[in-house]
Design an enzyme around this catalytic site. Structure first.
Site, PDB file in Angstrom:
ATOM      1  N   ARG A 226       0.846  -1.199   0.000  1.00  0.00           N
ATOM      2  CA  ARG A 226       0.000   0.000   0.000  1.00  0.00           C
ATOM      3  C   ARG A 226       0.875   1.240   0.000  1.00  0.00           C
ATOM      4  NH1 ARG A 226      -2.960  -3.109   4.074  1.00  0.00           N
ATOM      5  NH2 ARG A 226      -4.603  -4.147   2.910  1.00  0.00           N
ATOM      6  N   PHE A 242     -11.467  -3.788  -6.528  1.00  0.00           N
ATOM      7  CA  PHE A 242     -11.436  -4.815  -5.466  1.00  0.00           C
ATOM      8  C   PHE A 242     -10.960  -4.156  -4.171  1.00  0.00           C
ATOM      9  CE2 PHE A 242     -10.607  -6.737  -9.592  1.00  0.00           C
ATOM     10  CZ  PHE A 242     -11.576  -7.726  -9.662  1.00  0.00           C
ATOM     11  N   ASP A 264     -16.030  -2.191  -5.584  1.00  0.00           N
ATOM     12  CA  ASP A 264     -16.119  -3.547  -5.030  1.00  0.00           C
ATOM     13  C   ASP A 264     -17.529  -4.051  -5.303  1.00  0.00           C
ATOM     14  OD1 ASP A 264     -14.164  -5.006  -2.654  1.00  0.00           O
ATOM     15  OD2 ASP A 264     -16.176  -5.820  -2.912  1.00  0.00           O
ATOM     16  N   SER A 265     -17.670  -5.368  -5.408  1.00  0.00           N
ATOM     17  CA  SER A 265     -19.004  -5.923  -5.653  1.00  0.00           C
ATOM     18  C   SER A 265     -19.771  -6.117  -4.350  1.00  0.00           C
ATOM     19  CB  SER A 265     -18.890  -7.265  -6.384  1.00  0.00           C
ATOM     20  OG  SER A 265     -18.053  -8.134  -5.659  1.00  0.00           O
ATOM     21  N   ALA A 293     -16.353  -5.843 -11.002  1.00  0.00           N
ATOM     22  CA  ALA A 293     -15.217  -5.110 -11.550  1.00  0.00           C
ATOM     23  C   ALA A 293     -15.045  -5.364 -13.049  1.00  0.00           C
ATOM     24  CB  ALA A 293     -13.943  -5.481 -10.804  1.00  0.00           C
ATOM     25  N   ASP A 313      -6.671  -5.669  -7.323  1.00  0.00           N
ATOM     26  CA  ASP A 313      -6.279  -6.643  -6.283  1.00  0.00           C
ATOM     27  C   ASP A 313      -7.404  -7.660  -6.060  1.00  0.00           C
ATOM     28  OD1 ASP A 313      -5.007  -7.936  -4.172  1.00  0.00           O
ATOM     29  OD2 ASP A 313      -5.671  -6.460  -2.681  1.00  0.00           O
ATOM     30  N   CYS A 353      -3.125 -13.167  -5.645  1.00  0.00           N
ATOM     31  CA  CYS A 353      -2.866 -13.873  -4.378  1.00  0.00           C
ATOM     32  C   CYS A 353      -3.076 -15.374  -4.556  1.00  0.00           C
ATOM     33  CB  CYS A 353      -3.738 -13.318  -3.258  1.00  0.00           C
ATOM     34  SG  CYS A 353      -5.487 -13.423  -3.576  1.00  0.00           S
TER      35      CYS A 353
HETATM   36  N1  SAH Z   1      -7.385  -4.570  -1.922  1.00  0.00           N
HETATM   37  C1  SAH Z   1      -8.008  -4.982  -0.674  1.00  0.00           C
HETATM   38  C2  SAH Z   1      -8.248  -6.455  -0.576  1.00  0.00           C
HETATM   39  C3  SAH Z   1      -9.085  -7.040  -1.698  1.00  0.00           C
HETATM   40  S1  SAH Z   1      -9.877  -8.526  -1.283  1.00  0.00           S
HETATM   41  C4  SAH Z   1      -7.182  -4.452   0.501  1.00  0.00           C
HETATM   42  O1  SAH Z   1      -6.088  -3.932   0.303  1.00  0.00           O
HETATM   43  O2  SAH Z   1      -7.632  -4.597   1.636  1.00  0.00           O
HETATM   44  C5  SAH Z   1     -10.879  -8.821  -2.661  1.00  0.00           C
HETATM   45  C6  SAH Z   1     -12.119  -7.955  -2.738  1.00  0.00           C
HETATM   46  O3  SAH Z   1     -12.680  -8.184  -4.030  1.00  0.00           O
HETATM   47  C7  SAH Z   1     -13.228  -8.281  -1.750  1.00  0.00           C
HETATM   48  O4  SAH Z   1     -13.567  -7.093  -1.050  1.00  0.00           O
HETATM   49  C8  SAH Z   1     -14.414  -8.724  -2.614  1.00  0.00           C
HETATM   50  O5  SAH Z   1     -15.669  -8.246  -2.151  1.00  0.00           O
HETATM   51  C9  SAH Z   1     -14.092  -8.103  -3.942  1.00  0.00           C
HETATM   52  N2  SAH Z   1     -14.611  -8.785  -5.133  1.00  0.00           N
HETATM   53  C10 SAH Z   1     -14.665 -10.112  -5.392  1.00  0.00           C
HETATM   54  N3  SAH Z   1     -15.132 -10.344  -6.636  1.00  0.00           N
HETATM   55  C11 SAH Z   1     -15.381  -9.128  -7.198  1.00  0.00           C
HETATM   56  C12 SAH Z   1     -15.851  -8.700  -8.471  1.00  0.00           C
HETATM   57  N4  SAH Z   1     -16.173  -9.565  -9.427  1.00  0.00           N
HETATM   58  N5  SAH Z   1     -15.973  -7.376  -8.689  1.00  0.00           N
HETATM   59  C13 SAH Z   1     -15.636  -6.482  -7.733  1.00  0.00           C
HETATM   60  N6  SAH Z   1     -15.191  -6.838  -6.516  1.00  0.00           N
HETATM   61  C14 SAH Z   1     -15.052  -8.138  -6.245  1.00  0.00           C
END
Ligand code: SAH
Length: 409
Positions: A226, A242, A264-265, A293, A313, A353
């Site tokens: 970050r 995300f 985010d979804s 996304a 992410d 990840c």
């Molecule tokens: N970048 C964040 C962690 C991301 S975790 C941090 O630094 O804390 C992954 C995230 O993706 C979750 O919040 C989940 O709700 C979201 N997510 C999963 N599938 C998704 C999609 N198709 N579109 C948008 N968001 C999504």
């Protein structure tokens, strides 16, 4: 050296399958076992020998699991009696905590992963600390066996406000196929706070609700990334795809980003992100967008929308090697669309990840994505998981997070 005179049952490894044990890999698969001398119960300590009876290692057996033995030591004189292990396990917990306490990367935060399973010699034990509130997850019989000693070690070393235990259902299912799932959440020491816990990360404040059903309180593994990504965000328009609780967004705004969209979804994730923005006084420069996304990025691409910095992410796309190909396609699609949204001269910070997608493959995926999107891109930084998620060299599988910062002319 032949087998020491221990009272433990003896597991003989098939000829040709002892290499990983000799190399101190902490997992022994059921398929590598030739025979078991004695009748060990699951959860008990066993000695492991090669095909000729030469002692190799010692660990905890679980005949219901594919990973039949969690290896704990490769020194014949360490823990030859089961009664030694509560104390040895505790010593390892203390060593893991001491490492985090001395880690220069963790000086600016009070949220950290104290124990990271096999990398700390503690298979199946994960402990996170949010400002003195600990969350413990157990995912092997070995860790379940020494749950009490682990709790005592945590208590003595840290005097936490509380310890919350979370069942890791997915992993426990592999270990105990017939067991009923335990409670998702239990307060096992102290008292859990009524409301959310506030913790610090690099001068910023975040909230985590330890009582909520969500499995992960906060993504501690992205801490250092970050800050790296934020360094590119001064004056920038930023898309944080995300977003979860807005970790990247908060750091970007603190570094002087002009604006950030948290995408985010999950509505719940976006409420958390909004709390993060408010806690740090960033509401005016942050917007939330609740959408898939893939769809939203495509729509913005079609509209010709551009951002100076795009952060991507996503959650894990591949859980086992059989899913690598499909995951690679998904990463390529996502990054192709993301690259199209980067303004000329801007930056894409992109992560995976999925442990089974390694750093070399991830870079190749980005290469294909760039070719297909018709954008050139240069790697300016390579990122990995934060230092409280260390990678034991004997257990390379514990390296799962990788990221690239790409400059996009
Ligand atoms: N970048 C964040 C962690 C991301 S975790 C941090 O630094 O804390 C992954 C995230 O993706 C979750 O919040 C989940 O709700 C979201 N997510 C999963 N599938 C998704 C999609 N198709 N579109 C948008 N968001 C999504």
């Amino acid at each position: 050296m032949s087998a020491p005179a221990s009272a433990l049952a003896q597991v003989v490894v098939r000829s040709g399958r002892d290499r990983s044990v000799r190399q101190r890999h902490p997992r022994l698969f059921a398929s590598a076992i030739k025979e078991i001398l004695g009748r060990p119960k699951d959860g008990e300590l066993v000695d492991v020998t090669d095909n000729h009876g030469v002692w190799l290692a010692r660990g905890v057996i679980n005949q219901q699991a594919q990973i039949a033995i969690r290896l704990l030591t490769w020194s014949a004189d360490e823990g030859a009696a089961a009664a030694d292990w509560p104390g040895l396990w505790q010593a390892r917990v203390r060593a893991a905590i001491a490492q985090r306490t001395a880690d220069p990367n963790l000086r600016d935060t009070d949220a950290r992963r104290l124990v990271f399973g096999e990398s700390d010699g503690l298979p199946g034990l994960v402990v996170d600390d949010y400002a003195g509130h600990l969350v413990m997850q157990l995912s092997t019989l070995a860790a379940t066996q020494w749950r009490g000693p682990a709790l005592d070690a945590l208590q003595d070393a840290l005097h936490p406000a509380c310890v919350i235990e979370r069942e890791d259902d997915d992993r426990m299912r592999h270990e105990r196929p017939d067991a009923k799932p335990g409670p998702a959440f239990a307060v096992v020491r102290g008292a859990a706070p009524e409301g959310p816990v506030v913790f610090r990360e690099g001068g910023l404040r975040f909230e985590v609700d330890l009582r909520s059903g969500q499995k992960t309180g906060y993504y501690l593994d992205q801490r250092e990334n970050r800050a790296r990504v934020a360094a590119y965000c001064r004056g920038a328009t930023v898309l944080n795809a995300f977003a979860f609780s807005g970790g990247f967004a908060a750091h970007a705004l603190a570094a002087g980003a002009a604006s950030v969209i948290n995408l985010d979804s999950s509505a719940e994730a976006l409420r958390l992100a909004e709390r993060t923005m408010a806690l740090n006084g960033f509401e005016a420069r942050a917007t939330s967008v609740e959408a898939d996304a893939f769809e939203r990025l495509r729509a913005w691409r079609a509209e010709g929308r551009r951002f100076d910095v795009v952060i991507v992410d996503p959650p894990k796309f591949a859980h086992h090697p059989g899913q690598v190909e499909r995951a690679a396609r998904a990463y390529k699609d996502l990054n192709r669309i993301a690259l199209a949204l980067v303004a000329p001269g801007g930056v894409l910070a992109t992560f995976s990840c999925s442990g089974v997608v390694d750093a070399a493959l991830f870079q190749k995926i980005l290469f294909s994505a760039a070719l297909e999107s018709g954008r050139d891109a240069q790697v300016v930084e390579r990122l990995t998981q934060s230092s409280d998620h260390p990678v034991a060299l004997t257990f390379p599988e514990s390296e799962y997070l990788k990221g690239l910062i790409l400059r996009v002319p």
